[in-house]
Design a protein around this motif. Structure first.
Motif, PDB file in Angstrom:
ATOM      1  N   LEU A 226       0.814  -1.215   0.000  1.00  0.00           N
ATOM      2  CA  LEU A 226       0.000   0.000   0.000  1.00  0.00           C
ATOM      3  C   LEU A 226       0.846   1.262   0.000  1.00  0.00           C
ATOM      4  O   LEU A 226       0.419   2.291  -0.514  1.00  0.00           O
ATOM      5  N   ILE A 227       2.053   1.189   0.575  1.00  0.00           N
ATOM      6  CA  ILE A 227       2.877   2.395   0.624  1.00  0.00           C
ATOM      7  C   ILE A 227       3.249   2.866  -0.774  1.00  0.00           C
ATOM      8  O   ILE A 227       3.325   4.061  -1.052  1.00  0.00           O
ATOM      9  N   VAL A 228       3.472   1.901  -1.698  1.00  0.00           N
ATOM     10  CA  VAL A 228       3.790   2.273  -3.081  1.00  0.00           C
ATOM     11  C   VAL A 228       2.602   3.007  -3.700  1.00  0.00           C
ATOM     12  O   VAL A 228       2.762   4.045  -4.347  1.00  0.00           O
TER      13      VAL A 228
ATOM     14  N   ASP B  28       0.240   4.592  -2.136  1.00  0.00           N
ATOM     15  CA  ASP B  28      -0.002   5.858  -1.461  1.00  0.00           C
ATOM     16  C   ASP B  28       0.917   6.949  -2.002  1.00  0.00           C
ATOM     17  O   ASP B  28       0.474   8.060  -2.318  1.00  0.00           O
ATOM     18  N   TYR B  29       2.214   6.648  -2.126  1.00  0.00           N
ATOM     19  CA  TYR B  29       3.154   7.640  -2.632  1.00  0.00           C
ATOM     20  C   TYR B  29       2.896   7.939  -4.112  1.00  0.00           C
ATOM     21  O   TYR B  29       3.082   9.070  -4.555  1.00  0.00           O
ATOM     22  N   ARG B  30       2.474   6.944  -4.871  1.00  0.00           N
ATOM     23  CA  ARG B  30       2.149   7.190  -6.284  1.00  0.00           C
ATOM     24  C   ARG B  30       0.923   8.085  -6.397  1.00  0.00           C
ATOM     25  O   ARG B  30       0.871   8.977  -7.249  1.00  0.00           O
ATOM     26  N   ARG B  31      -0.079   7.871  -5.517  1.00  0.00           N
ATOM     27  CA  ARG B  31      -1.265   8.729  -5.541  1.00  0.00           C
ATOM     28  C   ARG B  31      -0.887  10.179  -5.232  1.00  0.00           C
ATOM     29  O   ARG B  31      -1.352  11.113  -5.901  1.00  0.00           O
ATOM     30  N   LEU B  32      -0.018  10.372  -4.230  1.00  0.00           N
ATOM     31  CA  LEU B  32       0.411  11.726  -3.894  1.00  0.00           C
ATOM     32  C   LEU B  32       1.187  12.365  -5.047  1.00  0.00           C
ATOM     33  O   LEU B  32       1.044  13.554  -5.335  1.00  0.00           O
ATOM     34  N   PHE B  33       2.018  11.552  -5.719  1.00  0.00           N
ATOM     35  CA  PHE B  33       2.755  12.060  -6.885  1.00  0.00           C
ATOM     36  C   PHE B  33       1.792  12.515  -7.973  1.00  0.00           C
ATOM     37  O   PHE B  33       1.971  13.588  -8.567  1.00  0.00           O
ATOM     38  N   LEU B  34       0.748  11.721  -8.236  1.00  0.00           N
ATOM     39  CA  LEU B  34      -0.193  12.063  -9.305  1.00  0.00           C
ATOM     40  C   LEU B  34      -1.082  13.246  -8.921  1.00  0.00           C
ATOM     41  O   LEU B  34      -1.667  13.882  -9.787  1.00  0.00           O
ATOM     42  N   ASP B  35      -1.199  13.542  -7.615  1.00  0.00           N
ATOM     43  CA  ASP B  35      -1.852  14.783  -7.210  1.00  0.00           C
ATOM     44  C   ASP B  35      -1.007  15.978  -7.648  1.00  0.00           C
ATOM     45  O   ASP B  35      -1.522  17.001  -8.090  1.00  0.00           O
ATOM     46  N   ARG B  36       0.315  15.842  -7.491  1.00  0.00           N
ATOM     47  CA  ARG B  36       1.234  16.927  -7.840  1.00  0.00           C
ATOM     48  C   ARG B  36       1.479  16.987  -9.343  1.00  0.00           C
ATOM     49  O   ARG B  36       1.637  18.067  -9.908  1.00  0.00           O
ATOM     50  N   VAL B  37       1.533  15.815  -9.983  1.00  0.00           N
ATOM     51  CA  VAL B  37       1.815  15.722 -11.415  1.00  0.00           C
ATOM     52  C   VAL B  37       0.692  14.899 -12.052  1.00  0.00           C
ATOM     53  O   VAL B  37       0.830  13.698 -12.276  1.00  0.00           O
TER      54      VAL B  37
ATOM     55  N   VAL C 287       4.966   6.121 -16.367  1.00  0.00           N
ATOM     56  CA  VAL C 287       5.853   6.638 -15.313  1.00  0.00           C
ATOM     57  C   VAL C 287       5.717   5.743 -14.082  1.00  0.00           C
ATOM     58  O   VAL C 287       4.737   5.821 -13.335  1.00  0.00           O
ATOM     59  N   VAL C 288       6.724   4.886 -13.871  1.00  0.00           N
ATOM     60  CA  VAL C 288       6.670   3.878 -12.807  1.00  0.00           C
ATOM     61  C   VAL C 288       8.006   3.821 -12.088  1.00  0.00           C
ATOM     62  O   VAL C 288       9.068   3.781 -12.720  1.00  0.00           O
ATOM     63  N   LEU C 289       7.961   3.803 -10.753  1.00  0.00           N
ATOM     64  CA  LEU C 289       9.151   3.684  -9.917  1.00  0.00           C
ATOM     65  C   LEU C 289       8.996   2.510  -8.967  1.00  0.00           C
ATOM     66  O   LEU C 289       7.898   2.242  -8.465  1.00  0.00           O
ATOM     67  N   SER C 290      10.087   1.800  -8.693  1.00  0.00           N
ATOM     68  CA  SER C 290      10.041   0.661  -7.777  1.00  0.00           C
ATOM     69  C   SER C 290      10.061   1.101  -6.325  1.00  0.00           C
ATOM     70  O   SER C 290       9.395   0.506  -5.483  1.00  0.00           O
ATOM     71  N   ASP C 291      10.843   2.112  -6.026  1.00  0.00           N
ATOM     72  CA  ASP C 291      10.966   2.604  -4.657  1.00  0.00           C
ATOM     73  C   ASP C 291       9.941   3.711  -4.437  1.00  0.00           C
ATOM     74  O   ASP C 291      10.001   4.756  -5.087  1.00  0.00           O
ATOM     75  N   PRO C 292       8.973   3.524  -3.524  1.00  0.00           N
ATOM     76  CA  PRO C 292       7.925   4.528  -3.345  1.00  0.00           C
ATOM     77  C   PRO C 292       8.455   5.898  -2.939  1.00  0.00           C
ATOM     78  O   PRO C 292       7.868   6.921  -3.289  1.00  0.00           O
ATOM     79  N   TRP C 293       9.595   5.948  -2.213  1.00  0.00           N
ATOM     80  CA  TRP C 293      10.142   7.229  -1.789  1.00  0.00           C
ATOM     81  C   TRP C 293      10.552   8.092  -2.982  1.00  0.00           C
ATOM     82  O   TRP C 293      10.547   9.319  -2.900  1.00  0.00           O
ATOM     83  N   HIS C 294      10.894   7.463  -4.099  1.00  0.00           N
ATOM     84  CA  HIS C 294      11.371   8.214  -5.259  1.00  0.00           C
ATOM     85  C   HIS C 294      10.260   9.001  -5.947  1.00  0.00           C
ATOM     86  O   HIS C 294      10.539   9.905  -6.732  1.00  0.00           O
TER      87      HIS C 294
END
Length: 288
Positions: free
Chosen positions: A162-164, A166-175, A185-192
């Motif tokens: 879920l952390i992945v 969650d961070y992807r959702r926040l990224f898509l809010d910004r972008v 646009v896909v990243l393995s590490d959610p922090w990135h």
């Protein structure tokens, strides 16, 4: 496997004890295999929807659903494991009553679930699902309410996934990318995702300074993907600099190296070659 002795009450008691034994053995096997702590934990509905972003919901009515698609619960995640085996004796009395009714052929009311993508989460009917699993059934009748989320549920197996999301959702809010760009646009590490979000926002700020006009987030996202991301990824492919990372990870790596080495925000073949030569000479090239 269901076993019948001809004494339904005794058989229902055995069904419960067998389900409890399987739950304990499954937990022990996961520990011996050093699997993640959450491998046998039921997914909490509100955490999943929180990570994916709630959009809307729609009642679909009575349907037949697969038992193996039921992976979580709204409020009973402690009483049953991921396969709906009882985790303690707390549910024994009610569980055995339902098992006895099932063995006697009595009708059981449909359960009630939320559907998120292809996953189902129980609102009401945890004991009925647990008994159905113990009886070896594959489907169960359910009243289904479909929940539409902003991020799809694909790839969610365990709570840690879920952390992945969650961070992807926040990224898509910004972008706020859409369509093909959103999937690419896909990243393995959610922090990135946070780093990439800052990178795109900085790119958009420079674009607005150069053009002298304000651009909203959707327009910045569209321009970044079309004018920056797609051409750079194409150059990385041609230069064989993707390696075993995702295209987005390769983009982030080369963007960071470019500015560190050359102090420029421009892109062309000379920049790519300079980054490749410098990184290879220091052993920082793409993983292949």
């Amino acid at each position: 496997m269901r076993r019948d002795t001809g004494f339904p009450v005794a058989d229902a008691e055995s069904d419960f004890l067998r389900a409890r034994r399987r739950q304990v053995m499954s937990r022990l096997a996961a520990w011996l295999r050093r699997e993640p702590d959450d491998v046998n934990i039921m997914l909490p509905f509100h955490e999943v929807v929180g990570a994916l972003g709630m959009a809307s919901e729609k009642r679909l009515g009575l349907q037949s659903i697969r038992l193996d698609s039921i992976v979580g619960s709204v409020d009973r995640t402690r009483d049953f494991d991921r396969r709906f085996r009882p985790t303690s004796g707390r549910v024994r009395e009610r569980w055995q009553r339902l098992a006895l009714a099932a063995r006697r052929g009595e009708s059981v009311p449909p359960i009630e679930v939320y559907r998120v993508g292809e996953l189902h989460f129980i609102i009401d009917g945890h004991h009925r699902v647990s008994v159905a699993h113990a009886m070896g059934l594959e489907v169960i009748d359910a009243y289904v309410t479909q929940v539409i989320t902003r991020i799809n549920s694909s790839g969610i197996r365990y709570r840690g996934d879920l952390i992945v999301k969650d961070y992807r959702r926040l990224f898509l809010d910004r972008v706020p990318l859409g369509g093909e760009a959103r999937a690419a646009v896909v990243l393995s590490d959610p922090w990135h995702y946070a780093q990439l979000g800052e990178h795109v926002e900085a790119w958009g700020f420079r674009l607005m300074q150069d053009s002298g006009q304000f651009l909203d987030r959707p327009e910045v996202a569209r321009r970044w993907y079309a004018d920056e991301y797609t051409p750079v990824v194409a150059m990385l492919r041609q230069a064989d600099m993707i390696g075993d990372r995702t295209e987005t990870e390769a983009y982030m790596w080369v963007a960071a190296e470019r500015y560190r080495l050359i102090r420029t925000h421009r892109w062309d073949a000379d920049v790519i070659n300079a980054v490749r030569e410098e990184s290879q000479s220091h052993g920082r090239g793409p993983r292949v």
